[in-house]
Design an enzyme around this catalytic site. Structure first.
Site, PDB file in Angstrom:
ATOM      1  N   TYR A  57       0.843  -1.194   0.000  1.00 20.21           N
ATOM      2  CA  TYR A  57       0.000   0.000   0.000  1.00 20.21           C
ATOM      3  C   TYR A  57       0.881   1.247   0.000  1.00 20.21           C
ATOM      4  O   TYR A  57       1.321   1.738   1.035  1.00 20.21           O
ATOM      5  CB  TYR A  57      -0.912   0.030   1.234  1.00 20.21           C
ATOM      6  N   TYR A 218     -12.865  -7.293   4.111  1.00 21.45           N
ATOM      7  CA  TYR A 218     -12.386  -6.031   3.528  1.00 21.45           C
ATOM      8  C   TYR A 218     -13.337  -5.571   2.432  1.00 21.45           C
ATOM      9  O   TYR A 218     -14.091  -6.351   1.864  1.00 21.45           O
ATOM     10  CB  TYR A 218     -10.944  -6.131   3.039  1.00 21.45           C
ATOM     11  N   LYS A 229     -22.836   7.638  -2.151  1.00 23.00           N
ATOM     12  CA  LYS A 229     -22.375   8.950  -2.611  1.00 23.00           C
ATOM     13  C   LYS A 229     -21.894   8.939  -4.060  1.00 23.00           C
ATOM     14  O   LYS A 229     -21.655   9.992  -4.644  1.00 23.00           O
ATOM     15  CB  LYS A 229     -21.250   9.442  -1.693  1.00 23.00           C
ATOM     16  N   GLY A 294     -11.920   1.805   5.409  1.00 26.45           N
ATOM     17  CA  GLY A 294     -10.915   2.833   5.169  1.00 26.45           C
ATOM     18  C   GLY A 294     -11.445   4.239   5.422  1.00 26.45           C
ATOM     19  O   GLY A 294     -12.648   4.491   5.399  1.00 26.45           O
TER      20      GLY A 294
END
Length: 330
Positions: A57, A218, A229, A294
């Protein structure tokens, strides 16, 4: 916050964990380090003690940010969950994909989990995280070029050395978990799971329930799709991997929105966000120990953590599940 045992291990984790992929910037259009650190600290202040990261990451960036964020927190009050088995600095194993790092430089990422590679990766992660042990060490993806027994033997050595507390896997099938357990005891499997991606309920969930293994889910918000959104026609920022992600292609956004329209009134009735409703539904599912969520700033982190306060009745859960039956992504 709610806390749960990781499998049959001595590690206790928060039911909502901080997923630190996006704060690494890589594949998410970059990162703002100060905001990322603030997001982790804001989550911790609300009881989110578990942080899931990985070397790949941001090619070390996410782990460095995690290390910076927790440096003033007593180490035994947080659980660091990180991974191994994806190398961008070594051309061995199986090529996973071509990508670009945060500087825009093209790189190749390989799935590789040979013994000597794991030992090196662990040392590198410990340095970036500024700690002397990792609570849960997980293979990121299966590596078909290395025997599972060799991989797990290396992890066993790290446990003996006190550098990791527990062993986990990620994206492993039931058969791969069984093979791994011939060498060492696993605490968990981290897999993709969401309202619209429930394939693991057929085999992995029953296996983990029967054998007392934790499942770390996850992308429970399906990388933002279930947050309500992102609507049809949304334009992603340059470098954002979601432009090519299955859930956002081939009319899938249009397929999900009728479902979201039906459950939004339930969220409004409870005076919570759609995301919070989805997170609560996820951690209430049989076999799901943790939802990894996240956040890129403190506001998002706080909203995610507060999902723990949502309560769903059996009737409300049944209503959501009934509406889900009509949702089929292609």
């Amino acid at each position: 916050m709610e806390y749960r045992k990781l499998g049959e291990s001595d590690v206790t984790v928060s039911a909502i964990a901080f997923g630190a992929w996006a704060v690494g910037g890589w594949m998410w259009g970059g990162t703002e380090r100060k905001e990322a650190v603030g997001a982790i600290q804001a989550a911790y202040d609300l009881g989110v003690t578990s942080i899931d990261t990985a070397p790949v990451y941001g090619q070390g960036t996410s782990e460095e940010i995690v290390g910076e964020a927790i440096k003033d927190i007593p180490r035994d009050r947080v659980q660091i969950l990180t991974k191994y088995g994806m190398r961008w600095d070594l051309a061995k194993g199986t090529l996973a994909f071509h990508t670009k790092n945060n500087d825009g430089t093209p790189i190749d990422v390989y799935k590789y989990a040979a013994k000597e590679s794991i030992i090196k990766e662990c040392e590198d992660s410990l340095k970036r995280l500024e700690t002397d042990y990792i609570d849960l060490y997980q293979i990121h993806w299966p590596d078909v070029t290395t025997p599972i027994s060799e991989t797990m033997e290396a992890v066993s050595r790290l446990i003996e050395q006190g550098k990791i507390r527990q062993a986990g896997v990620s994206n492993y099938s039931v058969e791969q978990m069984k093979e791994a357990e011939q060498t060492l005891k696993l605490a968990s499997n981290q897999v993709s799971y969401s309202m619209v991606k429930r394939e693991i309920e057929a085999d992995l969930v029953p296996y983990c329930l029967e054998n007392r293994k934790s499942i770390l889910a996850y992308s429970p918000l399906e990388r933002g799709l279930l947050a309500g959104k992102i609507k049809p026609g949304h334009q992603f920022a340059e470098g954002d991997h979601r432009v090519n992600y299955k859930a956002y292609k081939d009319g899938n956004i249009d397929r999900v929105w009728p479902f979201l329209d039906k459950i939004i009134p339930l969220a409004e009735q409870k005076q919570v966000s759609l995301s919070q409703l989805v997170i609560r539904w996820t951690i209430d599912r049989p076999g799901i120990t943790v939802a990894l969520v996240g956040a890129r700033n403190a506001e998002q982190a706080v909203q995610n953590a507060k999902a723990i306060d949502v309560r769903l009745t059996a009737e409300e859960t049944a209503f959501i599940n009934e509406q889900l039956e009509a949702v089929v992504l292609v």
